[in-house]
Design an enzyme around this catalytic site. Structure first.
Site, PDB file in Angstrom:
ATOM      1  N   SER A 263      88.520  64.120  40.747  1.00  0.00           N
ATOM      2  CA  SER A 263      90.058  63.947  41.048  1.00  0.00           C
ATOM      3  C   SER A 263      90.183  64.734  42.231  1.00  0.00           C
ATOM      4  O   SER A 263      89.908  64.606  43.276  1.00  0.00           O
ATOM      5  CB  SER A 263      90.507  64.483  39.855  1.00  0.00           C
ATOM      6  OG  SER A 263      91.964  64.069  39.875  1.00  0.00           O
TER       7      SER A 263
ATOM      8  N   ASP B 249      92.467  53.734  35.757  1.00  0.00           N
ATOM      9  CA  ASP B 249      92.904  54.869  36.062  1.00  0.00           C
ATOM     10  C   ASP B 249      94.454  54.745  36.822  1.00  0.00           C
ATOM     11  O   ASP B 249      94.676  54.232  37.822  1.00  0.00           O
ATOM     12  CB  ASP B 249      91.915  55.724  37.106  1.00  0.00           C
ATOM     13  CG  ASP B 249      92.032  56.864  37.220  1.00  0.00           C
ATOM     14  OD1 ASP B 249      93.254  57.647  36.908  1.00  0.00           O
ATOM     15  OD2 ASP B 249      91.229  57.776  37.953  1.00  0.00           O
TER      16      ASP B 249
ATOM     17  N   HIS C 151      91.411  58.068  33.638  1.00  0.00           N
ATOM     18  CA  HIS C 151      91.019  59.441  34.491  1.00  0.00           C
ATOM     19  C   HIS C 151      90.163  60.338  33.771  1.00  0.00           C
ATOM     20  O   HIS C 151      90.656  61.566  33.364  1.00  0.00           O
ATOM     21  CB  HIS C 151      92.095  59.863  34.812  1.00  0.00           C
ATOM     22  CG  HIS C 151      92.263  60.912  36.093  1.00  0.00           C
ATOM     23  ND1 HIS C 151      91.723  60.349  37.482  1.00  0.00           N
ATOM     24  CD2 HIS C 151      92.475  62.189  36.336  1.00  0.00           C
ATOM     25  CE1 HIS C 151      91.594  61.517  38.268  1.00  0.00           C
ATOM     26  NE2 HIS C 151      92.045  62.421  37.486  1.00  0.00           N
TER      27      HIS C 151
END
Length: 435
Positions: A305, A387, A416
């Site tokens: 991320s 995601d 995610h």
């Protein structure tokens, strides 16, 4: 050379065993969605069809479900309802005229509760290109800023604190809490974990995911040290990781929202908050390369991320990095919404409608896409199609721009998150890249 791996899990028994966003652990209710292309990918102009099943106790239900279809992270362009027969229905998602992803968003109502699910399929995503421009002075800007922070704090002055942390140390590994002075104004904290046995080892920098929070569970990645790596897991705000959760929340509240720091001074490329974060990652590499037990050859970065973004950024800015692992990178083609399609986290225009021309110009110097162009070391990139935090549109754009040797693990059903097996596999991949 590219290697694509697709993890496509649809069996009820398998899904019920996983504590993931798509299929809640120990839930009586279960969605099954199966695109008619096994890899969930289509050419522009091809129609995509998805078989949908909704189960209770693993038994398909004959109920009516509502659905809407829209481009990745964009408003729906069509709506409908369908009655499941023998627990199944085929929904025609249509096609796209341009490269990108379509999102099928499903809602079932049963036992006075609503149950939602979604599935994204791609159309020629290998042809996706960034909206974000590549400034002509990009390299000069970062070269000057890195030189500046190195002049402000010499390598022998980087460490402000180093103390052993017994609770995160084991019989064969040692953990130390560090405070690293990265420039005249800023410091970062990190947990350094290393093998107890004397020797020479590769180093790994792990930048953090988004938020103002502590370093999560330092022991979760102790397998790096157990496999012969020196690993530095860092934060980016200069906040002591032993602060309480309440203290972190109070600091976070000082910004407009939990991740408001990524908007701080965005009108000014020289004072934007993330500038000291990016240069701080380089200072962390400076520190790791100064260790007497570094093997002198292998420097790795790994993160997910925001941490995935910072890993790619560090690999581009510092040629000492010899391999990079990144999961679903954030901060990627953030201004893509201005092209009427999905942009990357933190979704500034979708959530705040804040992408003024000046902010877009600043972002050109900080967006992952312009770092991806400059990476020369091997890269291992992981992302999922479902995601909504770091959408597949922007992950593909980053992937398409990388010209260095690259490999991918594409897990279409993932939102995610990554699994423990995926994380361990990334460590093994880095081990295979050792010189």
């Amino acid at each position: 050379m590219k290697r694509y791996f697709f993890i496509l899990c649809f069996a009820c028994s398998t899904m019920l065993a996983l504590a993931v966003e798509n299929y809640p652990y120990r839930s009586d209710y279960l969605w099954l969605t199966l695109p008619d292309h096994a890899d969930w990918l289509y050419k522009v102009g091809e129609k995509a069809k998805v078989e949908v099943t909704f189960c209770k106790y693993g038994i398909p239900q004959d109920i009516e479900i509502a659905y809407e279809i829209g481009p990745d992270e964009m408003p729906a362009t069509s709506h409908g309802k369908v009655k499941l027969k023998k627990g199944r229905a085929i929904i025609d998602m249509g096609t796209m005229k341009q490269p990108g992803f379509l999102d099928l968003r499903l809602t079932a109502t049963m036992d006075n509760q609503k149950y939602e699910h979604h599935v994204k399929v791609g159309f020629s995503p290998d042809l996706l290109k960034p909206y974000t421009k590549n400034p002509s002075d990009f390299d000069a800007f970062w070269k000057a800023n890195i030189e500046k922070v190195r002049k402000e704090v010499k390598n022998d002055k980087l460490i402000e604190k180093c103390e052993r942390v017994d609770k995160y140390s084991t019989d064969d590994t040692d953990c130390y809490l560090l405070k690293i002075r990265t420039d005249r104004r800023h410091s970062i904290y990190g947990y350094l974990t290393k093998p107890k046995q004397p020797g020479k080892y590769p180093v790994v920098l792990c930048p953090p995911g988004a938020g103002i929070k502590t370093i999560k569970e330092p022991m979760r990645s102790v397998f790096y040290a157990k496999n012969g790596f020196i690993r530095l897991e860092m934060e980016i705000h200069g906040l002591h990781p032993e602060m309480t959760e309440e203290q972190f929340k109070e600091i976070s509240a000082a910004f407009s929202d939990e991740n408001g720091y990524v908007e701080n001074a965005l009108d000014d490329r020289d004072n934007y908050y993330m500038k000291h974060v990016y240069t701080g990652c380089i200072r962390a590499i400076d520190y790791l390369c100064s260790l007497p037990d570094w093997d002198g050859k292998n420097v790795f970065v790994q993160g997910g991320s925001q941490g995935g973004a910072l890993s790619l950024i560090t690999a581009a800015l510092d040629k000492r990095v010899t391999a990079c692992v990144a999961n679903h990178p954030a901060l990627s083609d953030v201004a893509g919404y201005l092209d009427k399609r999905a942009g990357g986290w933190p979704h500034m225009n979708r959530d705040h409608n804040m992408l003024t021309p000046q902010k877009v110009e600043t972002l050109q110097y900080y967006d992952v896409v312009n770092f991806a162009r400059r990476i020369t070391c091997p890269v291992y990139l992981t992302w999922g199609y479902n995601d909504n935090v770091c959408p597949p549109t922007t992950s593909y754009i980053v992937w398409n721009l990388i010209t260095a040797p690259k490999e991918s693990l594409i897990t279409p059903i993932n939102e995610h998150w990554t699994t423990t097996d995926t994380n361990y596999g990334q460590m093994l991949w880095l081990k295979g890249k050792m010189k």
